[in-house]
Design an enzyme around this catalytic site. Sequence first.
Site, PDB file in Angstrom:
ATOM      1  CG  HIS A  37     -23.533 -14.845  33.539  1.00 16.89           C
ATOM      2  ND1 HIS A  37     -22.413 -14.992  34.811  1.00 16.89           N
ATOM      3  CD2 HIS A  37     -24.865 -14.661  34.167  1.00 16.89           C
ATOM      4  CE1 HIS A  37     -22.607 -13.610  35.591  1.00 16.89           C
ATOM      5  NE2 HIS A  37     -23.428 -13.869  35.227  1.00 16.89           N
ATOM      6  CG  HIS A  82      -6.290   1.585  -1.132  1.00 16.82           C
ATOM      7  ND1 HIS A  82      -5.865   1.519   0.621  1.00 16.82           N
ATOM      8  CD2 HIS A  82      -6.401   0.280  -0.315  1.00 16.82           C
ATOM      9  CE1 HIS A  82      -6.582   0.706   1.667  1.00 16.82           C
ATOM     10  NE2 HIS A  82      -6.065   0.070   0.855  1.00 16.82           N
ATOM     11  CG  HIS A 119     -27.809 -13.195  27.960  1.00 16.42           C
ATOM     12  ND1 HIS A 119     -28.122 -12.851  26.925  1.00 16.42           N
ATOM     13  CD2 HIS A 119     -27.276 -12.420  28.511  1.00 16.42           C
ATOM     14  CE1 HIS A 119     -28.843 -11.461  26.811  1.00 16.42           C
ATOM     15  NE2 HIS A 119     -27.713 -10.921  27.698  1.00 16.42           N
ATOM     16  CD  GLU A 127     -19.702  -6.358  25.596  1.00 14.94           C
ATOM     17  OE1 GLU A 127     -19.397  -6.065  24.475  1.00 14.94           O
ATOM     18  OE2 GLU A 127     -20.353  -5.782  26.741  1.00 14.94           O
ATOM     19  N   GLY A 172     -10.638   3.905   7.603  1.00 13.98           N
ATOM     20  CA  GLY A 172     -10.768   3.010   8.576  1.00 13.98           C
ATOM     21  C   GLY A 172     -10.984   2.698   9.611  1.00 13.98           C
ATOM     22  CG  HIS A 201      -1.599  -1.378   1.518  1.00 16.68           C
ATOM     23  ND1 HIS A 201      -1.448  -2.639   1.850  1.00 16.68           N
ATOM     24  CD2 HIS A 201      -3.600  -1.364   0.955  1.00 16.68           C
ATOM     25  CE1 HIS A 201      -2.362  -3.471   1.855  1.00 16.68           C
ATOM     26  NE2 HIS A 201      -3.085  -2.996   1.226  1.00 16.68           N
ATOM     27  CG  PHE A 247     -21.438  -9.959  25.825  1.00 12.91           C
ATOM     28  CD1 PHE A 247     -22.709 -10.637  24.785  1.00 12.91           C
ATOM     29  CD2 PHE A 247     -22.334 -10.625  26.739  1.00 12.91           C
ATOM     30  CE1 PHE A 247     -23.592 -10.815  24.376  1.00 12.91           C
ATOM     31  CE2 PHE A 247     -23.531 -10.362  26.913  1.00 12.91           C
ATOM     32  CZ  PHE A 247     -23.762 -10.698  25.834  1.00 12.91           C
TER      33      PHE A 247
END
Length: 665
Positions: free
Chosen positions: A461, A262, A473, A411, A159, A31, A437
């Site tokens: 959990h 680019h 969950h 997160e 970006g 690039h 998560f």
Amino acid sequence: MTTIDRAQHDKLANAIRGLAMDGVEKAKSGHPGLPMGAADVATVLFTRVMKYDAADPRWPDRDRFVLSAGHGSMLLYALLYLTGTPGMELADLEKFRQLGSRTPGHPENFETAGVETTTGPLGQGLATAVGMAMAERMLAAEFGKKVVDHHTYVLASDGDLMEGISQEAIALAGHQKLNKLIVFWDDNGISIDGPLTITDNVDQVARFKACGWRSERVDGHDPDAIEAAIRRAQKSNKPTMIACKTVIGFGAPKKAGTSKAHGEPLGAEELAAAKKALGITGGAFEVPADVLKTWRAAGKAGANAHASWRSRFGLLSERKRGEFERRLAHIVPAKLDKAILAHKKALIAAPQAVATRKASELALEAIIPVMPELVMGSADLTPSNNTRTKAAEDFTPKTPKGRYVRYGIREHGMAAAMNGITLHGGFRTAGGTFLVFADYARPSMRLAALMGVPVIYVMTHDSIGLGEDGPTHQPVEQIASLRAMPNMRVFRPADTIETAEAWQIALERTDGPTVLALTRQNLPQLRTDASAKNRSAAGAYELLAAEGGKAQVSLFASGSEVELAVAARKLLAEKGVRARVVSVPSLELLLAQDEATQAAIIGSAPIKIAVEAGVRFGWDAVIGHDGGFVGMHSFGASGPYKDVYKHFGITAEAVADAAMKKHNA
Ligand SMILES: Cc1ncc(C[n+]2csc(CCOP(=O)(O)OP(=O)(O)O)c2C)c(N)n1
């Protein structure tokens, strides 16, 4: 202000441009556009502003520079070469993007001295830098500004700012008033698909301001304006974003300002025309001697600051110096082993039937007093993750000595910041969220694994055992998918003792990250031995041997299902079948043992059954494709957890039945 005049500056910046064009051209890939466009910003930063000593890219009080737009890696490699960073020679630039080179496609901190963090996945560098700036503030609060006082600079592209993670990162940085974080946005209005206007109309300056930053616009090709903006930023009590209006591929007559600049070589003709336009003479990879000399002088300019830092550091007490060095080297405190052993002994004396998330909190109460470098935190699930010990203090702009980070519901930003905190040096860190998560944090977790950064994820959990919150969950495939990630280690401890052992192994690990998958529901304390040996260290061990002869059945389980395996062993004994129970807190650690160790732990019982409240994926390595598996085959369901376990057939009876079926077959 500087003594470098415009003509001199242009020569310095054009050296970057020339090397970037040549590197990409030779590699036939890469690039060129970003290095050519951002060369002026980088030149100002590295020749006028940044505190660094190229001879020692590990000097602890150096300013950090993060090229968040990792695809522009030739910019960084050119800077390392020009400033005289050891290990970056012209020959390395000529091997850009080749196997085994120090100049890989995107910057890899484990391959190249002077690269602060691995970048390439857009947004990650910016979010990692937030953690670096946090660590700088924490370390300064502890050891004093005389030895810790540096900035973190980031070069981010369109970006980087479009990726969702950037929002988490800038909101966190703004909230924390990380005023020593200075971000340059390479505002060139071009991405791969074309002009940015086809996808994005965000007013980035307003956006950063709304997040608590200072931000302003400058001409990204005006060195004095860039420098002045940086000086203003350095005086701010907020983090600063400097929007630098640039032209991608600056200097290339046909391709500048277009997406053609680019991500592909300019081509011989355009390259020659660009060099001519820029006034670059000489052959490929050639930097005029006087230009190189000026660059090298810039690389050495920080040597004095470095030397005076050394003498200030020398004035610290021997104890403080030793502690600083220990912390930077990520060496665990000598007292950790004893503290964990004492904790295990106390648990044996007074067993506790608690959730492993609670067991983790108990372990932390033992660990943190001997490990002041452990920075804890949670993505707004502190009471659920049990990550905060009683004496903990929050890290805030007013309490920089606080070691507990309230990451908010971020997160991904948390996981990236944790990488930055650890990479900065001086701290180890662990952050919490729900295991499901992990998917929101995964790209940063993957970079931690790739970089070998020893961060710890407290992911509670950990199965359908969370019950009522239901399938959104309840993790089902997360454990298997995290196990599949190279260099990621997952622990799913079964009780208080294994949880303490998992913490110890995670903290003692310095070459990669660890997930602690912990339960919401209470579990019995199965371990009754408190030997000094960490029995979880091989990933698995025989918890209960078969009684009355050779085992006919081996039952393998992790976490909350070890209790079920223990109960199933009893049911089988009542039917006259001898079973042993192998607790597997870390499947991949078991599979990393040598053949003999694995064979000894896995055993030779003809029937092998695994039980885990997750998908089977990965277990065949232990039980074989003909082994029995009791676990999940679908997403979970909402309900009280005992009902949910029954509904999905994950019970001691089901485990015993699976064994009996094979026994009678
Ligand atoms: C997370 C992520 N998604 C996609 C990509 C692939 N990619 C590399 S550069 C780029 C965008 C280029 O635009 P910009 O950020 O403006 O860089 P510039 O064109 O200025 O070099 C994309 C989509 C990536 N590296 N990371």
